[in-house]
Design a protein around this motif. Structure first.
Motif, PDB file in Angstrom:
ATOM      1  N   HIS A   1      14.962  11.752  -1.113  1.00 17.20           N
ATOM      2  CA  HIS A   1      13.841  10.822  -0.998  1.00 17.20           C
ATOM      3  C   HIS A   1      13.480  10.366  -2.405  1.00 17.20           C
ATOM      4  CE1 HIS A   1      13.076  11.616   3.267  1.00 17.20           C
ATOM      5  NE2 HIS A   1      13.425  12.854   2.992  1.00 17.20           N
ATOM      6  N   ARG A   2      13.278   9.083  -2.600  1.00 19.67           N
ATOM      7  CA  ARG A   2      13.018   8.521  -3.920  1.00 19.67           C
ATOM      8  C   ARG A   2      11.534   8.353  -4.225  1.00 19.67           C
ATOM      9  NH1 ARG A   2      17.564   9.946  -5.807  1.00 19.67           N
ATOM     10  NH2 ARG A   2      19.354   8.709  -5.245  1.00 19.67           N
ATOM     11  N   SER A   3      10.695   8.975  -3.454  1.00 21.14           N
ATOM     12  CA  SER A   3       9.255   8.888  -3.674  1.00 21.14           C
ATOM     13  C   SER A   3       8.770  10.151  -4.358  1.00 21.14           C
ATOM     14  CB  SER A   3       8.529   8.701  -2.342  1.00 21.14           C
ATOM     15  OG  SER A   3       8.950   7.510  -1.740  1.00 21.14           O
ATOM     16  N   GLU A   4       7.615  10.059  -4.963  1.00 19.32           N
ATOM     17  CA  GLU A   4       7.064  11.193  -5.698  1.00 19.32           C
ATOM     18  C   GLU A   4       6.188  12.088  -4.835  1.00 19.32           C
ATOM     19  OE1 GLU A   4       5.172   9.716  -9.216  1.00 19.32           O
ATOM     20  OE2 GLU A   4       6.903   8.482  -9.728  1.00 19.32           O
ATOM     21  N   GLY A   5       5.861  11.652  -3.642  1.00 18.70           N
ATOM     22  CA  GLY A   5       4.987  12.427  -2.770  1.00 18.70           C
ATOM     23  C   GLY A   5       5.686  13.651  -2.192  1.00 18.70           C
ATOM     24  N   ALA A   6       4.893  14.468  -1.495  1.00 18.30           N
ATOM     25  CA  ALA A   6       5.430  15.655  -0.833  1.00 18.30           C
ATOM     26  C   ALA A   6       6.348  15.235   0.311  1.00 18.30           C
ATOM     27  CB  ALA A   6       4.286  16.507  -0.299  1.00 18.30           C
TER      28      ALA A   6
ATOM     29  N   GLU B   1      11.958  13.864   8.444  1.00 22.46           N
ATOM     30  CA  GLU B   1      11.372  14.039   7.121  1.00 22.46           C
ATOM     31  C   GLU B   1      10.666  12.743   6.753  1.00 22.46           C
ATOM     32  OE1 GLU B   1      14.103  15.390   4.098  1.00 22.46           O
ATOM     33  OE2 GLU B   1      15.154  16.663   5.533  1.00 22.46           O
ATOM     34  N   ILE B   2       9.467  12.884   6.209  1.00 21.77           N
ATOM     35  CA  ILE B   2       8.687  11.734   5.778  1.00 21.77           C
ATOM     36  C   ILE B   2       8.213  12.029   4.365  1.00 21.77           C
ATOM     37  CG2 ILE B   2       6.703  10.269   6.253  1.00 21.77           C
ATOM     38  CD1 ILE B   2       6.857  11.288   9.166  1.00 21.77           C
ATOM     39  N   CYS B   3       8.411  11.073   3.474  1.00 19.07           N
ATOM     40  CA  CYS B   3       7.995  11.233   2.083  1.00 19.07           C
ATOM     41  C   CYS B   3       7.432   9.911   1.585  1.00 19.07           C
ATOM     42  CB  CYS B   3       9.192  11.654   1.231  1.00 19.07           C
ATOM     43  SG  CYS B   3       8.793  11.908  -0.498  1.00 19.07           S
ATOM     44  N   PHE B   4       6.168   9.937   1.142  1.00 16.47           N
ATOM     45  CA  PHE B   4       5.515   8.730   0.657  1.00 16.47           C
ATOM     46  C   PHE B   4       4.797   8.996  -0.632  1.00 16.47           C
ATOM     47  CE2 PHE B   4       5.983   7.613   5.104  1.00 16.47           C
ATOM     48  CZ  PHE B   4       6.412   6.309   4.998  1.00 16.47           C
ATOM     49  N   ASP B   5       4.793   8.002  -1.514  1.00 17.75           N
ATOM     50  CA  ASP B   5       3.904   8.040  -2.666  1.00 17.75           C
ATOM     51  C   ASP B   5       2.491   7.934  -2.127  1.00 17.75           C
ATOM     52  OD1 ASP B   5       6.052   8.192  -4.352  1.00 17.75           O
ATOM     53  OD2 ASP B   5       6.006   6.083  -4.929  1.00 17.75           O
TER      54      ASP B   5
ATOM     55  N   GLN C   1       0.801  -1.218   0.000  1.00 14.37           N
ATOM     56  CA  GLN C   1       0.000   0.000   0.000  1.00 14.37           C
ATOM     57  C   GLN C   1       0.837   1.273   0.000  1.00 14.37           C
ATOM     58  OE1 GLN C   1      -0.849  -1.755   3.456  1.00 14.37           O
ATOM     59  NE2 GLN C   1      -3.053  -1.946   3.256  1.00 14.37           N
ATOM     60  N   VAL C   2       2.133   1.158   0.206  1.00 13.58           N
ATOM     61  CA  VAL C   2       2.932   2.355   0.430  1.00 13.58           C
ATOM     62  C   VAL C   2       4.370   2.159  -0.035  1.00 13.58           C
ATOM     63  CG1 VAL C   2       3.559   1.706   2.793  1.00 13.58           C
ATOM     64  CG2 VAL C   2       3.476   4.100   2.186  1.00 13.58           C
ATOM     65  N   LYS C   3       4.955   3.245  -0.512  1.00 10.46           N
ATOM     66  CA  LYS C   3       6.382   3.284  -0.843  1.00 10.46           C
ATOM     67  C   LYS C   3       6.878   4.648  -0.390  1.00 10.46           C
ATOM     68  CE  LYS C   3       9.454   3.856  -4.693  1.00 10.46           C
ATOM     69  NZ  LYS C   3       9.442   4.242  -6.098  1.00 10.46           N
ATOM     70  N   GLY C   4       7.949   4.669   0.371  1.00 11.41           N
ATOM     71  CA  GLY C   4       8.430   5.961   0.830  1.00 11.41           C
ATOM     72  C   GLY C   4       9.717   5.847   1.605  1.00 11.41           C
ATOM     73  N   SER C   5      10.048   6.951   2.281  1.00  9.53           N
ATOM     74  CA  SER C   5      11.259   6.979   3.083  1.00  9.53           C
ATOM     75  C   SER C   5      11.076   7.911   4.274  1.00  9.53           C
ATOM     76  CB  SER C   5      12.460   7.409   2.241  1.00  9.53           C
ATOM     77  OG  SER C   5      12.212   8.632   1.593  1.00  9.53           O
ATOM     78  N   PHE C   6      11.905   7.672   5.267  1.00 10.47           N
ATOM     79  CA  PHE C   6      11.909   8.424   6.512  1.00 10.47           C
ATOM     80  C   PHE C   6      13.347   8.806   6.805  1.00 10.47           C
ATOM     81  CE2 PHE C   6      12.955   8.097  11.036  1.00 10.47           C
ATOM     82  CZ  PHE C   6      12.141   9.073  11.570  1.00 10.47           C
ATOM     83  N   SER C   7      13.559  10.016   7.284  1.00  6.55           N
ATOM     84  CA  SER C   7      14.896  10.393   7.730  1.00  6.55           C
ATOM     85  C   SER C   7      14.800  11.205   9.007  1.00  6.55           C
ATOM     86  CB  SER C   7      15.647  11.195   6.657  1.00  6.55           C
ATOM     87  OG  SER C   7      15.067  12.476   6.502  1.00  6.55           O
TER      88      SER C   7
END
Length: 157
Positions: free
Chosen positions: A128-133, A149-153, A52-58
């Motif tokens: 971040h390799r996701s397209e989301g904000a 920082e949180i970034c998710f498609d 359901q999700v693809k993203g990254s956290f830093s």
């Protein structure tokens, strides 16, 4: 970005630092981040992928705060960000993401975590390799600031 998805990361950060280092961070105001420059001097980053999700956290720490956390956790007070501080930031990144993963799994969101990557130095970047904000949230402590920082498609139900 859905607060119900972000809050587990905020809660996990507060819990990890409170339990492991007796450090209480005061949250600031979240914002959308437009650039790739880290706000701190040492950053841990981890990718997450699931159905359901693809993203990254830093998480980024200013040098003084990172050294203070090291002092509180291990009794050592380094003069600057060194290899041991970088290892500690990687472990904190892993613990925070793991805590958030557990809370999110209870809500039906499953994802796998990559191995954390740690980068240090002034003006380093976080890509971040996701397209989301990209959401950035500052935290304050007398020893310095931390930033997550949180970034998710887009989430899929």
């Amino acid at each position: 970005m859905d607060a119900a998805f972000v809050n587990p990361f905020l809660n996990a950060l507060q819990n990890v630092l409170s339990m492991m280092a007796q450090i209480e961070l005061k949250p600031g105001k979240p914002q959308i981040k437009k650039d790739e420059y880290a706000r701190g001097d040492v950053s841990g980053m981890i990718g997450m992928v699931g159905p359901q999700v693809k993203g990254s956290f830093s998480i980024s720490f200013e040098e003084n705060l990172a050294c203070e956390i090291m002092h509180k956790m291990l009794g050592e007070l380094p003069d600057s960000v060194d290899e041991e501080v970088c290892d500690m930031v990687g472990e904190i990144t892993n613990m925070v993401t793991g805590g958030a993963k557990k809370e999110l799994a209870e809500r039906g969101f499953e994802f796998d975590m990559a191995t954390p990557i740690v980068v240090s130095g002034r003006d380093h970047t976080i890509s971040h390799r996701s397209e989301g904000a990209k959401l950035i949230m500052p935290f304050n402590h007398v020893a310095g600031k931390a930033y997550i920082e949180i970034c998710f498609d887009k989430l899929r139900a």
